[in-house]
Design an enzyme around this catalytic site. Structure first.
Site, PDB file in Angstrom:
ATOM      1  N   GLY A  22       0.840  -1.213   0.000  1.00  0.00           N
ATOM      2  CA  GLY A  22       0.000   0.000   0.000  1.00  0.00           C
ATOM      3  C   GLY A  22       0.864   1.249   0.000  1.00  0.00           C
ATOM      4  N   GLU A 155      -7.040 -17.256  -3.341  1.00  0.00           N
ATOM      5  CA  GLU A 155      -8.054 -16.210  -3.500  1.00  0.00           C
ATOM      6  C   GLU A 155      -7.701 -15.168  -4.554  1.00  0.00           C
ATOM      7  OE1 GLU A 155      -7.026 -17.125  -0.483  1.00  0.00           O
ATOM      8  OE2 GLU A 155      -8.731 -17.305   0.888  1.00  0.00           O
ATOM      9  N   LYS A 193      19.843 -12.853  -0.124  1.00  0.00           N
ATOM     10  CA  LYS A 193      19.457 -14.016  -0.933  1.00  0.00           C
ATOM     11  C   LYS A 193      18.382 -13.625  -1.952  1.00  0.00           C
ATOM     12  CE  LYS A 193      22.110 -17.185   0.654  1.00  0.00           C
ATOM     13  NZ  LYS A 193      23.121 -17.719  -0.291  1.00  0.00           N
ATOM     14  N   THR A 194      18.595 -14.042  -3.172  1.00  0.00           N
ATOM     15  CA  THR A 194      17.676 -13.645  -4.250  1.00  0.00           C
ATOM     16  C   THR A 194      16.667 -14.741  -4.606  1.00  0.00           C
ATOM     17  OG1 THR A 194      19.123 -14.471  -5.990  1.00  0.00           O
ATOM     18  CG2 THR A 194      19.479 -12.201  -5.280  1.00  0.00           C
ATOM     19  N   THR A 197      12.838 -14.211  -4.361  1.00  0.00           N
ATOM     20  CA  THR A 197      12.345 -13.324  -5.427  1.00  0.00           C
ATOM     21  C   THR A 197      12.248 -14.093  -6.743  1.00  0.00           C
ATOM     22  OG1 THR A 197      13.195 -11.362  -4.359  1.00  0.00           O
ATOM     23  CG2 THR A 197      12.909 -11.224  -6.735  1.00  0.00           C
ATOM     24  N   GLN A 198      13.263 -14.901  -7.020  1.00  0.00           N
ATOM     25  CA  GLN A 198      13.215 -15.683  -8.268  1.00  0.00           C
ATOM     26  C   GLN A 198      11.973 -16.580  -8.291  1.00  0.00           C
ATOM     27  OE1 GLN A 198      16.831 -17.857  -9.196  1.00  0.00           O
ATOM     28  NE2 GLN A 198      18.044 -16.408  -7.992  1.00  0.00           N
ATOM     29  N   CYS A 386     -15.331   8.960  18.989  1.00  0.00           N
ATOM     30  CA  CYS A 386     -16.457   8.033  18.848  1.00  0.00           C
ATOM     31  C   CYS A 386     -16.755   7.334  20.176  1.00  0.00           C
ATOM     32  CB  CYS A 386     -16.193   7.074  17.694  1.00  0.00           C
ATOM     33  SG  CYS A 386     -17.713   6.529  16.927  1.00  0.00           S
ATOM     34  N   HIS A 512     -14.804  10.547  13.279  1.00  0.00           N
ATOM     35  CA  HIS A 512     -13.407  10.085  13.234  1.00  0.00           C
ATOM     36  C   HIS A 512     -12.523  11.107  12.512  1.00  0.00           C
ATOM     37  CE1 HIS A 512     -13.895   6.010  14.840  1.00  0.00           C
ATOM     38  NE2 HIS A 512     -15.131   6.128  14.368  1.00  0.00           N
ATOM     39  N   GLU A 514      -9.395  11.440  12.539  1.00  0.00           N
ATOM     40  CA  GLU A 514      -8.120  10.879  12.047  1.00  0.00           C
ATOM     41  C   GLU A 514      -8.187  10.506  10.567  1.00  0.00           C
ATOM     42  OE1 GLU A 514     -10.288   9.404  14.002  1.00  0.00           O
ATOM     43  OE2 GLU A 514     -10.344   7.212  13.778  1.00  0.00           O
TER      44      GLU A 514
HETATM   45  N1  GLN Z   1     -19.628   1.273  19.444  1.00  0.00           N
HETATM   46  C1  GLN Z   1     -19.981   2.647  19.337  1.00  0.00           C
HETATM   47  C2  GLN Z   1     -21.177   2.859  18.427  1.00  0.00           C
HETATM   48  O1  GLN Z   1     -21.472   2.025  17.613  1.00  0.00           O
HETATM   49  C3  GLN Z   1     -18.818   3.481  18.869  1.00  0.00           C
HETATM   50  C4  GLN Z   1     -18.328   3.121  17.517  1.00  0.00           C
HETATM   51  C5  GLN Z   1     -16.974   3.682  17.202  1.00  0.00           C
HETATM   52  O2  GLN Z   1     -16.231   4.027  18.114  1.00  0.00           O
HETATM   53  N2  GLN Z   1     -16.602   3.729  15.934  1.00  0.00           N
HETATM   54  O3  GLN Z   1     -21.828   3.855  18.502  1.00  0.00           O
END
Ligand code: GLN
Length: 560
Positions: A22, A155, A193-194, A197-198, A386, A512, A514
């Site tokens: 990623g 898969e 060591k290669t 990869t090979q 949350c 969230h 973040e």
């Molecule tokens: N479990 C809580 C809810 O569903 C908080 C979810 C979370 O923190 N993403 O509301």
């Protein structure tokens, strides 16, 4: 004008998983974007789940939620952060989605008369999903397609077959296979060591895929004889054998790849013209990450602390916020269950801030509540995300409002004080996949709040993933306290942010943040949380210094 042809770069992985496909794909993405190309990214996940939303974080790591509400693989977080570009549900393809569509069509009778098979029906569906983003945005120059898993997995075979066909159906300069592999250093032999990869390239060739570039994860740069050897055995020019050495911060990877000539090699193969990427903003970020003025300790108290992938975006958001505050944030991982056993005072005594992340289920909740009480009473900066916000509301209800048995309806149906409860439209939901409050929702901020100061505006939009909410039946009771709902949905019905006003920095958010933090643009709440932690840390140091001075004076007085 002839129709523009989008070029496809397929990134496969070999030898072992967790090589950082990623990050490698995103790094190539930003290099191409900085060269002026319109780039998009796709992650193909071979598992049979329709999306990772129903998977345990221990199995899969973080679920990355997009604005459109789709629950996706955490690699989409890297794509958004590296490319500074928002993704949609079309950027994540899973076996589950592919089969779901094909089987629905079969039941409808669309294939009447035909035996529905992996080739061509499944592979055709995969190809059409891979082509979809460029079809929707015809000005796309390049799509980087990352195939999850490792070559040889059962898969991933239909995906590999589909990309083999895509290469066959287009001109050679319009597709490119890059294979990410491992070149291990064997200490007892004193050499790299290669052979792995090979073998892994051999496995790809057996299914008709010849990689043109090999990106080799290695502890030290590969020297020329080793590159020549790998090139010879894998039918790749030696200059297309790229060393991907271990680096201090993931944000260095694009610069290292550029030094190694990866983007040049890609552009040569795809006939994408000349020019150099301007990575100066990234160079600045790296300089700040490596040489910060402050060092802070922020505790993350959660249930999945042994699996850092469960909190990937939070970890990255702290790096971004550190860059903007000239600080390095050392994260202290504290299991919420340990807080219950050993006490918050013991485990959190020298922290400069506490973050309680999102989560599901009751395990560890009492430890989270106890640690929130500790930072609220000791005026240590706090960010609750949350479930973290919900725990902050429960803690305040119990310890300040005196509602001793306040709790969340998520954990107990029979409650005297369900300060966190189920939204009306969630009642009766029995299907668990994709049914939470998901994706971007707007909110309005109180102009006198810390959140408003952070965002610098009244209207915000943030990503959600939860079922439970602040219970409006308690709004009046909280109105006379110092815990204020400072961010609400535009209709005022949903509490999205709470703050404690008699505390230096105590913010709980139902969304969230973040997920929207970027290296070049830290999320405002993370930025201000870290700024508050810097202030707290500096104040603590000064208090220590003056108490040292006082005890010096005292001991001198005792001597004389
Ligand atoms: N479990 C809580 C809810 O569903 C908080 C979810 C979370 O923190 N993403 O509301």
């Amino acid at each position: 004008m002839p129709e523009k042809k989008t070029k496809y770069i397929f990134v496969t992985g070999g030898v072992v998983s967790a090589l950082g496909k990623g990050i490698a794909s995103s790094s190539l993405g930003i290099l191409l974007k900085k060269r002026g190309f319109k780039v998009n990214m796709i992650k193909c996940d071979p598992y049979i789940n329709v999306d990772p939303g129903t998977m345990n974080p221990f199995q899969h790591g973080e679920v990355f939620v997009l604005d459109d509400g789709s629950e996706t693989d955490l690699d989409l977080g890297h794509y958004e952060r590296f490319l500074d570009q928002s993704m949609t549900k079309n950027n994540n393809v899973t076996t589950g989605q592919v089969y779901h569509t094909v089987i629905t069509r079969e039941r409808r009778g669309d294939y009447l008369g035909a035996t529905v098979q992996v080739i061509p029906h499944i592979t055709e569906e995969i190809k059409s999903l891979i082509r979809r983003p460029a079809k929707d945005n015809p000005d796309t120059d390049v799509v980087i397609v990352e195939i999850g898993g490792t070559v040889g997995d059962i898969e991933s075979q239909p995906f590999l077959e589909a990309i083999r066909q895509m290469a066959l159906e287009s001109d050679p300069e319009n597709t490119l296979f890059i294979h990410l592999t491992l070149v291990p250093y064997i200490a007892t032999a004193g050499e790299v060591k290669t052979k792995p990869t090979q073998h892994s390239v051999k496995a790809l060739r057996e299914i008709g895929i010849q990689p043109r570039i090999l990106v080799c994860r290695t502890a030290k740069p590969l020297d020329e004889p080793i590159r020549n050897k790998i090139g010879l055995f894998c039918s790749v020019p030696a200059k297309h054998v790229i060393s991907a050495v271990d680096v201090e911060t993931i944000y260095e990877v694009p610069l290292k790849f550029h030094e190694e000539g990866l983007d040049r090699a890609v552009c040569d193969h795809l006939q994408l013209g000349n020019g150099e990427p301007d990575m100066s903003d990234w160079e600045e970020i790296i300089a700040k990450v490596k040489d910060p003025a402050h060092r802070l300790k922020i505790a993350i108290c959660g249930k999945y602390v042994h699996l850092k992938d469960a909190y990937k975006s939070i970890i990255e958001a702290f790096i971004h916020a550190g860059v903007e505050n000239n600080a390095r944030v050392d994260l202290i991982w504290v299991s919420s269950e340990d807080i219950k056993k050993s006490g918050a005072t013991k485990l959190l005594s020298d922290i400069d801030g506490l973050l309680i992340p999102g989560g599901f289920g009751e395990r560890g909740v009492e430890g989270k509540i106890e640690s929130i009480r500790f930072v609220r009473e000791n005026k240590i900066p706090f960010l609750g995300i949350c479930l973290g916000m919900q725990c902050a509301v429960i803690e305040y209800a119990r310890n300040v409002c005196g509602l001793k048995d306040a709790h969340s309806y998520e954990f107990y149906a029979e409650l005297k004080h369900p300060v966190i409860h189920l939204m009306a439209d969630q009642e009766g939901v029995t299907n668990l996949g994709g049914t939470m409050r998901l994706g971007a929702y707007p909110a309005k901020l109180d102009p006198y709040s810390k959140s408003y100061r952070a965002y610098g505006c009244e209207d915000i939009s943030e990503r959600h993933r939860h079922r439970y909410e602040f219970n409006n039946a308690y709004r009046d009771l909280f109105a006379d306290t110092t815990m204020k709902p400072v961010g609400v949905s535009p209709d005022g019905r949903l509490v999205e942010i709470v703050e404690v006003t008699d505390h230096p920095w105590f913010v709980g958010v139902q969304f969230h943040p973040e997920l929207k933090s970027r290296p070049t643009r830290a999320h405002p709440l993370f930025r201000d949380f870290v700024a508050a932690a810097v202030i707290y840390h500096t104040g603590k140091k000064e208090a220590d210094k003056s108490s040292d001075k006082n005890s010096d004076i005292q001991s001198r007085q005792n001597v004389s």
